[in-house]
Scaffold this motif. Structure first.
Motif, PDB file in Angstrom:
ATOM      1  N   VAL A   1       0.834  -1.206   0.000  1.00 30.92           N
ATOM      2  CA  VAL A   1       0.000   0.000   0.000  1.00 30.92           C
ATOM      3  C   VAL A   1       0.868   1.255   0.000  1.00 30.92           C
ATOM      4  O   VAL A   1       0.565   2.246  -0.688  1.00 30.92           O
ATOM      5  N   ILE A   2       1.963   1.214   0.736  1.00 29.63           N
ATOM      6  CA  ILE A   2       2.863   2.383   0.800  1.00 29.63           C
ATOM      7  C   ILE A   2       3.506   2.640  -0.559  1.00 29.63           C
ATOM      8  O   ILE A   2       3.559   3.774  -1.037  1.00 29.63           O
ATOM      9  N   VAL A   3       3.992   1.588  -1.209  1.00 28.21           N
ATOM     10  CA  VAL A   3       4.594   1.748  -2.542  1.00 28.21           C
ATOM     11  C   VAL A   3       3.551   2.263  -3.533  1.00 28.21           C
ATOM     12  O   VAL A   3       3.841   3.153  -4.345  1.00 28.21           O
ATOM     13  N   ALA A   4       2.339   1.742  -3.456  1.00 29.66           N
ATOM     14  CA  ALA A   4       1.264   2.200  -4.351  1.00 29.66           C
ATOM     15  C   ALA A   4       0.982   3.681  -4.142  1.00 29.66           C
ATOM     16  O   ALA A   4       0.709   4.418  -5.107  1.00 29.66           O
ATOM     17  N   GLY A   5       1.065   4.117  -2.894  1.00 25.98           N
ATOM     18  CA  GLY A   5       0.843   5.528  -2.587  1.00 25.98           C
ATOM     19  C   GLY A   5       1.895   6.415  -3.235  1.00 25.98           C
ATOM     20  O   GLY A   5       1.585   7.445  -3.845  1.00 25.98           O
ATOM     21  N   PHE A   6       3.159   6.019  -3.123  1.00 24.14           N
ATOM     22  CA  PHE A   6       4.252   6.766  -3.764  1.00 24.14           C
ATOM     23  C   PHE A   6       4.059   6.790  -5.282  1.00 24.14           C
ATOM     24  O   PHE A   6       4.263   7.814  -5.927  1.00 24.14           O
ATOM     25  N   ALA A   7       3.683   5.638  -5.846  1.00 25.08           N
ATOM     26  CA  ALA A   7       3.510   5.540  -7.298  1.00 25.08           C
ATOM     27  C   ALA A   7       2.399   6.468  -7.778  1.00 25.08           C
ATOM     28  O   ALA A   7       2.550   7.167  -8.791  1.00 25.08           O
ATOM     29  N   ALA A   8       1.290   6.499  -7.044  1.00 23.77           N
ATOM     30  CA  ALA A   8       0.155   7.348  -7.433  1.00 23.77           C
ATOM     31  C   ALA A   8       0.538   8.823  -7.370  1.00 23.77           C
ATOM     32  O   ALA A   8       0.204   9.606  -8.276  1.00 23.77           O
ATOM     33  N   ARG A   9       1.254   9.210  -6.321  1.00 20.45           N
ATOM     34  CA  ARG A   9       1.643  10.618  -6.167  1.00 20.45           C
ATOM     35  C   ARG A   9       2.636  11.054  -7.250  1.00 20.45           C
ATOM     36  O   ARG A   9       2.743  12.239  -7.554  1.00 20.45           O
ATOM     37  N   SER A  10       3.369  10.100  -7.809  1.00 22.52           N
ATOM     38  CA  SER A  10       4.346  10.452  -8.852  1.00 22.52           C
ATOM     39  C   SER A  10       3.736  10.365 -10.249  1.00 22.52           C
ATOM     40  O   SER A  10       4.446  10.515 -11.247  1.00 22.52           O
ATOM     41  N   GLY A  11       2.425  10.086 -10.309  1.00 23.20           N
ATOM     42  CA  GLY A  11       1.759  10.022 -11.607  1.00 23.20           C
ATOM     43  C   GLY A  11       1.827   8.664 -12.282  1.00 23.20           C
ATOM     44  O   GLY A  11       1.583   8.544 -13.489  1.00 23.20           O
ATOM     45  N   HIS A  12       2.190   7.618 -11.526  1.00 19.85           N
ATOM     46  CA  HIS A  12       2.263   6.255 -12.080  1.00 19.85           C
ATOM     47  C   HIS A  12       1.443   5.307 -11.213  1.00 19.85           C
ATOM     48  O   HIS A  12       2.014   4.428 -10.544  1.00 19.85           O
ATOM     49  N   PRO A  13       0.119   5.478 -11.174  1.00 25.00           N
ATOM     50  CA  PRO A  13      -0.695   4.647 -10.279  1.00 25.00           C
ATOM     51  C   PRO A  13      -0.593   3.160 -10.602  1.00 25.00           C
ATOM     52  O   PRO A  13      -0.460   2.777 -11.773  1.00 25.00           O
ATOM     53  N   ILE A  14      -0.618   2.346  -9.542  1.00 32.07           N
ATOM     54  CA  ILE A  14      -0.568   0.888  -9.715  1.00 32.07           C
ATOM     55  C   ILE A  14      -1.991   0.354  -9.586  1.00 32.07           C
ATOM     56  O   ILE A  14      -2.570   0.362  -8.502  1.00 32.07           O
ATOM     57  N   GLY A  15      -2.553  -0.089 -10.701  1.00 25.41           N
ATOM     58  CA  GLY A  15      -3.931  -0.588 -10.707  1.00 25.41           C
ATOM     59  C   GLY A  15      -4.051  -1.915  -9.960  1.00 25.41           C
ATOM     60  O   GLY A  15      -3.137  -2.746 -10.008  1.00 25.41           O
ATOM     61  N   PHE A  16      -5.194  -2.122  -9.286  1.00 24.51           N
ATOM     62  CA  PHE A  16      -5.417  -3.329  -8.488  1.00 24.51           C
ATOM     63  C   PHE A  16      -5.294  -4.576  -9.357  1.00 24.51           C
ATOM     64  O   PHE A  16      -4.550  -5.513  -9.034  1.00 24.51           O
ATOM     65  N   PHE A  17      -6.021  -4.596 -10.481  1.00 21.32           N
ATOM     66  CA  PHE A  17      -6.046  -5.801 -11.313  1.00 21.32           C
ATOM     67  C   PHE A  17      -4.759  -5.966 -12.135  1.00 21.32           C
ATOM     68  O   PHE A  17      -4.318  -7.091 -12.380  1.00 21.32           O
ATOM     69  N   LYS A  18      -4.177  -4.845 -12.554  1.00 24.33           N
ATOM     70  CA  LYS A  18      -2.911  -4.931 -13.284  1.00 24.33           C
ATOM     71  C   LYS A  18      -1.851  -5.579 -12.399  1.00 24.33           C
ATOM     72  O   LYS A  18      -1.094  -6.450 -12.841  1.00 24.33           O
ATOM     73  N   PHE A  19      -1.804  -5.149 -11.138  1.00 20.26           N
ATOM     74  CA  PHE A  19      -0.829  -5.717 -10.203  1.00 20.26           C
ATOM     75  C   PHE A  19      -1.124  -7.191  -9.940  1.00 20.26           C
ATOM     76  O   PHE A  19      -0.244  -8.043  -9.990  1.00 20.26           O
ATOM     77  N   MET A  20      -2.400  -7.478  -9.691  1.00 21.04           N
ATOM     78  CA  MET A  20      -2.780  -8.839  -9.295  1.00 21.04           C
ATOM     79  C   MET A  20      -2.577  -9.842 -10.441  1.00 21.04           C
ATOM     80  O   MET A  20      -2.310 -11.029 -10.186  1.00 21.04           O
ATOM     81  N   LYS A  21      -2.688  -9.361 -11.679  1.00 19.52           N
ATOM     82  CA  LYS A  21      -2.567 -10.245 -12.843  1.00 19.52           C
ATOM     83  C   LYS A  21      -1.231 -10.987 -12.844  1.00 19.52           C
ATOM     84  O   LYS A  21      -1.141 -12.156 -13.227  1.00 19.52           O
ATOM     85  N   LEU A  22      -0.177 -10.320 -12.407  1.00 19.44           N
ATOM     86  CA  LEU A  22       1.134 -10.974 -12.328  1.00 19.44           C
ATOM     87  C   LEU A  22       1.462 -11.399 -10.899  1.00 19.44           C
ATOM     88  O   LEU A  22       2.057 -12.462 -10.671  1.00 19.44           O
ATOM     89  N   ALA A  23       1.061 -10.565  -9.928  1.00 19.93           N
ATOM     90  CA  ALA A  23       1.463 -10.820  -8.537  1.00 19.93           C
ATOM     91  C   ALA A  23       0.830 -12.096  -7.970  1.00 19.93           C
ATOM     92  O   ALA A  23       1.494 -12.853  -7.258  1.00 19.93           O
ATOM     93  N   PHE A  24      -0.433 -12.317  -8.288  1.00 19.65           N
ATOM     94  CA  PHE A  24      -1.106 -13.483  -7.702  1.00 19.65           C
ATOM     95  C   PHE A  24      -0.488 -14.807  -8.187  1.00 19.65           C
ATOM     96  O   PHE A  24      -0.190 -15.683  -7.375  1.00 19.65           O
TER      97      PHE A  24
END
Length: 425
Positions: free
Chosen positions: A383-406
């Motif tokens: 969640v912390i990394v996702a927060g940094f990514a969103a603030r820098s203009g590179h949001p990490i989508g839930f499903f995009k992340f889960m597609k590889l992470a799961f």
């Protein structure tokens, strides 16, 4: 059904629902739940205090205080920049080196603090390279949870399990940590196959990285020496826990107090850096789960779990490993582990006693920590990394992340299943 049991179960479900909803601060939710149990007469205040694991609380406060002082030295930024320069600006090697740094620091400190310090530097490096930071941040999330799983202090679930069962730092290293290098290796081989070809940048951008001066990251060399000495002593205390018979909480709090003394730190300033919302979240959660123990719900659940496994330790171990992993991918692993600890405790007599059920504790640790990699909300570090990514203009989508992470998480649990079979079953 007993009235107290209904109330305790309703409060537990309500707390869990609000934690998943994420609209109310989780510390407020858990403290409200704990207070309700006392006000409604389910448990007494004395019983509630008895349910709080002060070893977990002390260890968290001690390590947070030490890390807050270490942050002022700039040591984390130094290591990150040095790693990037050692890679000579090669984006794949930078991704690999920063991930290794993240895993090692997550094992020796904690994974939340590590990503808090490494993620901003990573974004800065990616900006200089003019490359997409997503693969870098994705790999750091994986590394933080894999590294955190390796030791007693790396991930909150391990702190809770270790404290509840008196398991030492070295017990986690020799039973859980030994499999993590293999999990890390396979994970990064797959990431190399997926991202290796797209991670290319022009030479002029690589040269920018080589112009970074890591020495400028060190803000206070004298404090750096003090911090390294105290950190080394604290980790040595963890390693020697079985010989010196001192709990990790005492070692961490003593180390924090000693560091504050020799550097003349302002106590209020250091304590202000401690994540009190996390501390009170744990306190409330311990009380809510203790309420379920007091009314007999955990005991009943343990009997049903035993019936499901047929009293077979191997079946119970695999069940705990896989359920912990999938559950931790979908919900916060901290309340899940808090619920599982008394449940496994209650299963011990029927499965042969404390010594016989040790594989269940290692299965819970591996499942909860690696399961956190399954989704972007699976662990606090994610969640912390996702927060940094969103603030820098590179949001990490839930499903995009889960597609590889799961799938990667499933792969890591499959490796762990083979390990558990060969080592314990």
């Amino acid at each position: 059904m007993d009235g107290h049991l209904i109330i305790a179960l309703a409060v537990f479900i309500g707390v869990y629902a609000l934690l998943i909803w994420e609209k109310v601060d989780r510390a407020v939710v858990s403290m409200l739940g704990a207070g309700l149990l006392i006000f409604l007469g389910v448990i007494t205040q004395e019983s509630a205090i008895h349910g709080i694991d002060f070893n977990t609380i002390g260890l968290l406060i001690g390590m947070m205080a030490i890390v807050s002082i270490c942050q002022k030295t700039g040591m984390f930024q130094y290591v990150a920049i040095k790693s990037a320069k050692l890679a000579k600006g090669d984006p794949w090697l930078i991704l690999l080196y920063l991930s290794i740094v993240t895993a090692v620091l997550s094992a020796l400190l904690d994974n939340v603090t590590t990503v808090l310090l490494i993620a901003p530097i990573t974004l800065l490096i990616c900006d200089e390279l003019k490359t997409n930071p997503y693969p870098f941040l994705f790999s750091q999330i994986m590394a933080s949870n894999i590294g955190g799983a390796a030791t007693l202090i790396g991930d909150p679930p391990n702190i809770m399990i270790g404290s509840a069962k008196g398991l030492s730092f070295m017990a986690f290293v020799t039973n859980v940590g030994v499999i993590m290098p293999l999990v890390m290796l396979v994970t990064f081989i797959i990431l190399k196959l997926i991202y290796g070809k797209e991670l290319t940048v022009a030479q002029e951008y690589r040269d920018r990285i080589m112009q970074f001066r890591e020495s400028e990251a060190i803000q206070d060399p004298v404090l750096l020496v003090k911090c390294l000495l105290v950190l080394g002593a604290v980790i040595t205390g963890f390693v020697l826990q079985d010989r010196i018979h001192v709990e990790p909480a005492t070692t961490a709090l003593f180390g924090a107090a000693f560091l504050m003394l020799i550097n003349r730190e302002d106590l209020h300033h250091v304590m202000g850096k401690v994540e009190w919302t996390t501390i009170f979240f744990f306190i409330g959660l311990f009380v809510v789960v203790h309420g379920l123990v007091e009314v007999g719900f955990i005991g009943t659940l343990a009997k049903k779990a035993l019936a499901l496994t047929g009293g077979d330790i191997a079946t119970a171990t695999y069940l705990v490993l896989w359920i912990s992993a999938v559950a931790s991918a979908l919900v916060d692993n901290i309340p899940f582990v808090a619920t599982m600890i008394p449940l496994i405790d209650d299963m011990a007599p029927a499965l042969g006693g404390e010594e016989a059920i040790m594989p269940l504790w290692w299965a819970l640790s591996i499942g909860a920590c690696l399961g956190g990699n399954g989704s972007i909300i699976g662990a606090s570090a994610n969640v912390i990394v996702a927060g940094f990514a969103a603030r820098s203009g590179h949001p990490i989508g839930f499903f995009k992340f889960m597609k590889l992470a799961f799938p990667l998480m499933i792969m890591s649990i499959a490796i762990s299943t083979v390990y558990m079979y060969l080592r314990y079953l």
